[in-house]
Scaffold this motif. Sequence first.
Motif, PDB file in Angstrom:
ATOM      1  N   ASP A  55       0.823  -1.205   0.000  1.00  0.00           N
ATOM      2  CA  ASP A  55       0.000   0.000   0.000  1.00  0.00           C
ATOM      3  C   ASP A  55       0.860   1.259   0.000  1.00  0.00           C
ATOM      4  OD1 ASP A  55       0.891  -0.591   2.557  1.00  0.00           O
ATOM      5  OD2 ASP A  55      -0.936   0.079   3.560  1.00  0.00           O
ATOM      6  N   VAL A  56       2.013   1.208   0.641  1.00  0.00           N
ATOM      7  CA  VAL A  56       2.915   2.360   0.642  1.00  0.00           C
ATOM      8  C   VAL A  56       3.537   2.535  -0.741  1.00  0.00           C
ATOM      9  CG1 VAL A  56       4.985   3.362   1.677  1.00  0.00           C
ATOM     10  CG2 VAL A  56       3.345   2.160   3.113  1.00  0.00           C
ATOM     11  N   GLN A  57       3.856   1.434  -1.411  1.00  0.00           N
ATOM     12  CA  GLN A  57       4.393   1.522  -2.767  1.00  0.00           C
ATOM     13  C   GLN A  57       3.394   2.197  -3.703  1.00  0.00           C
ATOM     14  OE1 GLN A  57       7.367   0.736  -4.235  1.00  0.00           O
ATOM     15  NE2 GLN A  57       8.126   0.476  -2.152  1.00  0.00           N
ATOM     16  N   ARG A  58       2.128   1.818  -3.584  1.00  0.00           N
ATOM     17  CA  ARG A  58       1.097   2.455  -4.423  1.00  0.00           C
ATOM     18  C   ARG A  58       0.929   3.927  -4.064  1.00  0.00           C
ATOM     19  NH1 ARG A  58      -2.183  -2.000  -2.912  1.00  0.00           N
ATOM     20  NH2 ARG A  58      -1.670  -3.755  -4.217  1.00  0.00           N
ATOM     21  N   ALA A  59       1.026   4.240  -2.774  1.00  0.00           N
ATOM     22  CA  ALA A  59       0.891   5.635  -2.344  1.00  0.00           C
ATOM     23  C   ALA A  59       2.063   6.473  -2.830  1.00  0.00           C
ATOM     24  CB  ALA A  59       0.780   5.704  -0.818  1.00  0.00           C
ATOM     25  N   LEU A  60       3.262   5.906  -2.829  1.00  0.00           N
ATOM     26  CA  LEU A  60       4.437   6.634  -3.326  1.00  0.00           C
ATOM     27  C   LEU A  60       4.296   6.955  -4.806  1.00  0.00           C
ATOM     28  CD1 LEU A  60       7.331   4.759  -1.498  1.00  0.00           C
ATOM     29  CD2 LEU A  60       6.650   7.139  -1.170  1.00  0.00           C
ATOM     30  N   ALA A  61       3.641   6.077  -5.542  1.00  0.00           N
ATOM     31  CA  ALA A  61       3.428   6.321  -6.970  1.00  0.00           C
ATOM     32  C   ALA A  61       2.457   7.480  -7.197  1.00  0.00           C
ATOM     33  CB  ALA A  61       2.901   5.057  -7.642  1.00  0.00           C
ATOM     34  N   ARG A  62       1.668   7.820  -6.203  1.00  0.00           N
ATOM     35  CA  ARG A  62       0.685   8.902  -6.333  1.00  0.00           C
ATOM     36  C   ARG A  62       1.251  10.269  -5.954  1.00  0.00           C
ATOM     37  NH1 ARG A  62      -4.977   6.343  -4.159  1.00  0.00           N
ATOM     38  NH2 ARG A  62      -4.899   4.495  -5.486  1.00  0.00           N
ATOM     39  N   LEU A  63       2.463  10.325  -5.459  1.00  0.00           N
ATOM     40  CA  LEU A  63       3.057  11.613  -5.100  1.00  0.00           C
ATOM     41  C   LEU A  63       3.315  12.439  -6.349  1.00  0.00           C
ATOM     42  CD1 LEU A  63       5.712  10.600  -2.411  1.00  0.00           C
ATOM     43  CD2 LEU A  63       3.482  11.641  -2.029  1.00  0.00           C
ATOM     44  N   ALA A  68       7.948  13.686  -4.632  1.00  0.00           N
ATOM     45  CA  ALA A  68       8.836  12.522  -4.748  1.00  0.00           C
ATOM     46  C   ALA A  68      10.303  12.959  -4.725  1.00  0.00           C
ATOM     47  CB  ALA A  68       8.528  11.752  -6.033  1.00  0.00           C
ATOM     48  N   TYR A  69      10.620  14.053  -5.424  1.00  0.00           N
ATOM     49  CA  TYR A  69      11.991  14.562  -5.434  1.00  0.00           C
ATOM     50  C   TYR A  69      12.414  15.013  -4.032  1.00  0.00           C
ATOM     51  CZ  TYR A  69      16.028  17.493  -6.346  1.00  0.00           C
ATOM     52  OH  TYR A  69      17.275  18.039  -6.303  1.00  0.00           O
ATOM     53  N   ASP A  70      11.541  15.758  -3.360  1.00  0.00           N
ATOM     54  CA  ASP A  70      11.858  16.227  -2.010  1.00  0.00           C
ATOM     55  C   ASP A  70      12.068  15.058  -1.059  1.00  0.00           C
ATOM     56  OD1 ASP A  70      11.692  18.830  -2.855  1.00  0.00           O
ATOM     57  OD2 ASP A  70       9.670  19.178  -2.038  1.00  0.00           O
ATOM     58  N   ARG A  71      11.249  14.018  -1.199  1.00  0.00           N
ATOM     59  CA  ARG A  71      11.400  12.832  -0.340  1.00  0.00           C
ATOM     60  C   ARG A  71      12.758  12.179  -0.574  1.00  0.00           C
ATOM     61  NH1 ARG A  71       8.684   8.697   2.328  1.00  0.00           N
ATOM     62  NH2 ARG A  71       9.460   6.619   1.874  1.00  0.00           N
ATOM     63  N   GLN A  72      13.121  11.988  -1.840  1.00  0.00           N
ATOM     64  CA  GLN A  72      14.411  11.360  -2.135  1.00  0.00           C
ATOM     65  C   GLN A  72      15.572  12.214  -1.639  1.00  0.00           C
ATOM     66  OE1 GLN A  72      15.044   8.297  -3.146  1.00  0.00           O
ATOM     67  NE2 GLN A  72      12.826   8.019  -3.038  1.00  0.00           N
ATOM     68  N   TYR A  73      15.446  13.520  -1.746  1.00  0.00           N
ATOM     69  CA  TYR A  73      16.491  14.415  -1.249  1.00  0.00           C
ATOM     70  C   TYR A  73      16.650  14.270   0.259  1.00  0.00           C
ATOM     71  CZ  TYR A  73      19.069  18.639  -0.118  1.00  0.00           C
ATOM     72  OH  TYR A  73      19.999  19.521   0.379  1.00  0.00           O
ATOM     73  N   ARG A  74      15.523  14.238   0.980  1.00  0.00           N
ATOM     74  CA  ARG A  74      15.594  14.078   2.434  1.00  0.00           C
ATOM     75  C   ARG A  74      16.204  12.741   2.814  1.00  0.00           C
ATOM     76  NH1 ARG A  74      10.458  16.368   1.995  1.00  0.00           N
ATOM     77  NH2 ARG A  74       9.490  14.335   2.243  1.00  0.00           N
ATOM     78  N   TYR A 102       2.440  14.085   4.362  1.00  0.00           N
ATOM     79  CA  TYR A 102       2.239  14.180   2.918  1.00  0.00           C
ATOM     80  C   TYR A 102       1.940  12.820   2.302  1.00  0.00           C
ATOM     81  CZ  TYR A 102       6.920  12.265   2.440  1.00  0.00           C
ATOM     82  OH  TYR A 102       8.008  11.440   2.506  1.00  0.00           O
ATOM     83  N   LEU A 103       2.323  11.739   2.969  1.00  0.00           N
ATOM     84  CA  LEU A 103       2.138  10.401   2.415  1.00  0.00           C
ATOM     85  C   LEU A 103       0.960   9.663   3.051  1.00  0.00           C
ATOM     86  CD1 LEU A 103       3.337   8.331   0.447  1.00  0.00           C
ATOM     87  CD2 LEU A 103       4.816   7.548   2.292  1.00  0.00           C
ATOM     88  N   THR A 104       0.686   9.929   4.307  1.00  0.00           N
ATOM     89  CA  THR A 104      -0.373   9.221   5.032  1.00  0.00           C
ATOM     90  C   THR A 104      -1.733   9.327   4.352  1.00  0.00           C
ATOM     91  OG1 THR A 104       0.829   9.510   7.103  1.00  0.00           O
ATOM     92  CG2 THR A 104      -1.504   8.992   7.271  1.00  0.00           C
TER      93      THR A 104
END
Length: 128
Positions: A55-63, A68-74, A102-104
């Motif tokens: 479910d988290v993988q599917r949610a990450l695809a919806r960012l 997504a860039y900001d998450r990877q940077y962090r 932002y992901l929840t």
Amino acid sequence: MVLSGPLGSSLAPAILKSRGIYRWFKPLADWYVDLQGYRKVGYKYDDLILEERDDVQRALARLTPREAYDRQYRLKRASQCSVLHDVLPKDQWTKPQEDVRYLTPHVEDVEKEALERSAWDNMVVSRK
């Protein structure tokens, strides 16, 4: 009370309803979050959610691409802090007002859709 995980029910809704209890718990909650230290390496709370879950993988695809860039940077910045065994300078820590979920909401939407899908997929076809 709302069920929340393996430890049982959550007191959060009751605490949020009562202003007196909230005023007592808020400094304790802020102290506990500071003690965790994830903001000192630049993380937001939702960066700590395990990515291995479907479910988290599917949610990450919806960012959005920016989220997504900001998450990877962090994540990269925090792993660099881990390699150096150090924290970021205080001016680069994640501020409490920046630490938003932002992901929840996406994860909750994916879970609701999965429940709805399972409810519709359980129809039984019988012959007469």
